[in-house]
Design a protein around this motif. Structure first.
Motif, PDB file in Angstrom:
ATOM      1  N   ARG A 101       0.981   5.702   0.373  1.00 35.56           N
ATOM      2  CA  ARG A 101       0.418   6.810   0.882  1.00 35.56           C
ATOM      3  C   ARG A 101       1.292   7.925   0.955  1.00 35.56           C
ATOM      4  NH1 ARG A 101      -0.199   6.894   7.394  1.00 35.56           N
ATOM      5  NH2 ARG A 101       2.001   7.318   7.194  1.00 35.56           N
TER       6      ARG A 101
ATOM      7  N   ILE B 235      -3.906   9.832  -4.929  1.00 43.20           N
ATOM      8  CA  ILE B 235      -3.704   8.422  -5.069  1.00 43.20           C
ATOM      9  C   ILE B 235      -4.940   7.691  -5.887  1.00 43.20           C
ATOM     10  CG2 ILE B 235      -2.823   6.293  -4.716  1.00 43.20           C
ATOM     11  CD1 ILE B 235      -1.154   7.520  -2.412  1.00 43.20           C
TER      12      ILE B 235
ATOM     13  N   SER C 181      -3.950   2.635  -4.917  1.00 43.92           N
ATOM     14  CA  SER C 181      -3.097   2.459  -3.794  1.00 43.92           C
ATOM     15  C   SER C 181      -2.634   1.194  -3.228  1.00 43.92           C
ATOM     16  CB  SER C 181      -3.907   3.322  -2.525  1.00 43.92           C
ATOM     17  OG  SER C 181      -4.866   2.837  -2.142  1.00 43.92           O
TER      18      SER C 181
ATOM     19  N   PHE D  60       1.229   1.167  -9.116  1.00 39.78           N
ATOM     20  CA  PHE D  60       0.182   2.229  -8.591  1.00 39.78           C
ATOM     21  C   PHE D  60       0.315   3.481  -9.486  1.00 39.78           C
ATOM     22  CE2 PHE D  60       2.733   0.129  -4.840  1.00 39.78           C
ATOM     23  CZ  PHE D  60       1.509  -0.403  -4.338  1.00 39.78           C
TER      24      PHE D  60
ATOM     25  N   ARG E  91       0.819  -1.239   0.101  1.00 37.22           N
ATOM     26  CA  ARG E  91       0.043  -0.116  -0.111  1.00 37.22           C
ATOM     27  C   ARG E  91       0.743   0.997  -0.091  1.00 37.22           C
ATOM     28  NH1 ARG E  91      -1.968  -3.603   3.638  1.00 37.22           N
ATOM     29  NH2 ARG E  91      -4.362  -4.315   3.316  1.00 37.22           N
TER      30      ARG E  91
END
Length: 277
Positions: free
Chosen positions: A152, A160, A163, A182, A150
């Motif tokens: 961030r 995003i 994600s 991503f 993941r």
């Protein structure tokens, strides 16, 4: 020395409690800082973990004297911890680096794709970017269950769009895998060159954290400046007695980003003046 701290009271001693070693790869650490004489926790003490030409992480202790860290180590160089607070003697120590027996994922390389933008291999405002990582299992055990990654980014100019990536690949020690990209979008109103930090969290599909790293992404902007302005005026052949003027503006890009479309507008003209084009 302008950086030498100035004590305004008799300096006291700091007691620090933390592990005496870290592992090569992902680490979660809790550091406790106290006043040596009274045993009271020290709030707002500055705690730093660093390597020469390697990691650098800083945090302040909370009211309980605790500072929490989450980072990944890929180099074999010594890791140092320093703790400082006003009117306390600074604390410094080093930590050993051990290999972990568990699966431990770390970053090998990162790759960007701006094929949906101007394809100049530079992240720029208004573009949708694909972001991929090459990841290696640096632990001593295989990862059977696969992993989930993941990302961030806390900057408001970054949106995003994708994600999370789930991999079911079994990774033996030393195996590498390139994650599915991503996707993120850069706000077109960004005004200056900016460095964005993306945090990447890796967890085993069977449960438990197995990796963390941060990647800095530079975003470059075009900076348009006027180089020259020229004005030519002639009598309007269709309207005798009226003057038609043409303004030519020469501009150049002094920035690091690429510009594909430029629109110029003229405003604030005097009464009796008509803008034709």
């Amino acid at each position: 020395d302008p950086e030498m701290p100035i004590w305004t009271d008799n300096p006291q001693e700091i007691s620090v409690s933390c592990p005496d070693h870290i592992v090569k790869g992902y680490n979660q650490l809790d550091v406790q800082v106290k006043n040596t004489e009274t045993g009271a926790p020290l709030e707002k003490a500055q705690v730093v973990f660093y390597q020469e030409n390697g990691i650098y992480y800083m945090s302040e202790t909370d009211a309980a004297g605790s500072a929490n860290f989450e980072f990944s180590v890929s180099k074999d160089a010594p890791v140092f911890i320093t703790v400082g607070k006003h009117n306390y003697r600074p604390y410094e120590s080093s930590l050993n680096i051990n290999m972990t027996k568990n699966p431990n994922l770390d970053l090998i390389g990162s790759y960007f794709n701006d094929d949906q933008g101007n394809r100049n291999s530079v992240c720029e405002p208004g573009e949708h970017i694909e972001f991929s990582f090459l990841i290696e299992n640096k632990g001593l055990e295989e990862l059977e269950s696969g992993f989930t990654s993941r990302i961030r980014c806390q900057h408001p100019a970054i949106v995003i769009e994708d994600s999370q990536f789930v991999s079911t690949t079994t990774l033996e020690p030393g195996d590498q895998v390139l994650n599915h990209p991503f996707r993120f979008f850069i706000n077109p109103d960004l005004a200056i060159d900016t460095m964005f930090t993306f945090d990447v969290y890796l967890s085993a599909n069977a449960g438990g954290s197995i990796g963390f790293f941060s990647v800095d992404v530079p975003v470059k902007l075009a900076q348009i400046k006027i180089d020259d302005i020229s004005v030519t005026s002639i009598e309007d052949p269709k309207n005798p007695g009226q003057i038609r003027s043409e303004i030519q503006i020469k501009v150049y890009n002094s920035g690091n980003g690429q510009l594909t479309n430029l629109v110029a507008n003229i405003s604030g003209v005097t009464p009796g003046t008509e803008i034709i084009h």
